[in-house]
Design an enzyme around this catalytic site. Sequence first.
Site, PDB file in Angstrom:
ATOM      1  N   ILE A 167       0.903  -1.073  -0.173  1.00  0.00           N
ATOM      2  CA  ILE A 167       0.116  -0.009  -0.012  1.00  0.00           C
ATOM      3  C   ILE A 167       0.788   1.249  -0.019  1.00  0.00           C
ATOM      4  CG2 ILE A 167      -2.071   1.208   1.002  1.00  0.00           C
ATOM      5  CD1 ILE A 167      -2.741  -1.624   2.553  1.00  0.00           C
ATOM      6  N   PRO A 168       1.341   1.425  -1.019  1.00  0.00           N
ATOM      7  CA  PRO A 168       2.237   2.651  -1.177  1.00  0.00           C
ATOM      8  C   PRO A 168       1.489   4.013  -0.947  1.00  0.00           C
ATOM      9  CG  PRO A 168       2.402   1.681  -3.294  1.00  0.00           C
ATOM     10  CD  PRO A 168       1.287   0.905  -2.352  1.00  0.00           C
ATOM     11  N   HIS A 169       1.851   4.823  -0.360  1.00  0.00           N
ATOM     12  CA  HIS A 169       1.055   6.038  -0.149  1.00  0.00           C
ATOM     13  C   HIS A 169       1.881   7.418   0.083  1.00  0.00           C
ATOM     14  CE1 HIS A 169       1.720   3.940   3.820  1.00  0.00           C
ATOM     15  NE2 HIS A 169       1.725   5.287   4.380  1.00  0.00           N
ATOM     16  N   GLY A 170       1.335   8.501  -0.253  1.00  0.00           N
ATOM     17  CA  GLY A 170       2.029   9.731  -0.054  1.00  0.00           C
ATOM     18  C   GLY A 170       1.276  10.893   0.050  1.00  0.00           C
TER      19      GLY A 170
ATOM     20  N   LEU B 128      -2.146   5.171  -2.462  1.00  0.00           N
ATOM     21  CA  LEU B 128      -3.057   5.969  -1.916  1.00  0.00           C
ATOM     22  C   LEU B 128      -2.536   7.245  -1.973  1.00  0.00           C
ATOM     23  CD1 LEU B 128      -5.894   6.804   0.159  1.00  0.00           C
ATOM     24  CD2 LEU B 128      -4.500   5.780   1.850  1.00  0.00           C
TER      25      LEU B 128
END
Length: 151
Positions: A65-68, A103
Site C-alpha cells: 500500500i504505497p502512499h504519499g 493511496l
Amino acid sequence: MNAISQILTADQILLDLDASSKKRVFEHAGMLFEQKLGMPRASIFDSLFAREKLGSTGLGQGIAIPHGRIKGLKQAAGAVIRLQTPIPFDSPDGKPVTLLFVLLVPEQATEEHLQILSELAQRFSDRSFREKLQNAADAAGVLALFDAAEH
C-alpha cells in the site's frame, strides 16, 4: 458506501501492468493520477518514493500500500495496480508484490486517511479477498470486490 469506494473508480485500476521495479510502478501511478487528477506526475512519484525510503509499504502476502501526501490535493485518491510479474518490495515476509493499492492524501492528512489505510490493511489480510483480486477479470470486477467487502 465506504471511504475506499469513494476514492476508487474503474479508470483508476490497472490490471496486469508490466513493471519491473517499484520505481516503474510509481512512474505508472504518477501518470495515472496526472491524467485523473491533473496533479503533476513528478510530485506524485517523489511523494511515493520518499515515503518508501522511510520503510517499505509492503504488507506481506504479495500486497503493498504505497502512499504519499500531495500538496494541493483536496481529497484522498486511490488506485489499484495488479502486476503481470511480481516485484521485490522489501515486504516483512520477503515475498514479492503483485497487488498494490496506491493511496494519495492531502498534505494535511486527517483521521479519515488513517482509517482508509486501516481498512485497506484489514481487507488485504483476508486471503479470500486477495485471491479474488488476483483473479478479477476486469476493473469492474475489482470495484465489485471492494464494494462487496463493505457489506
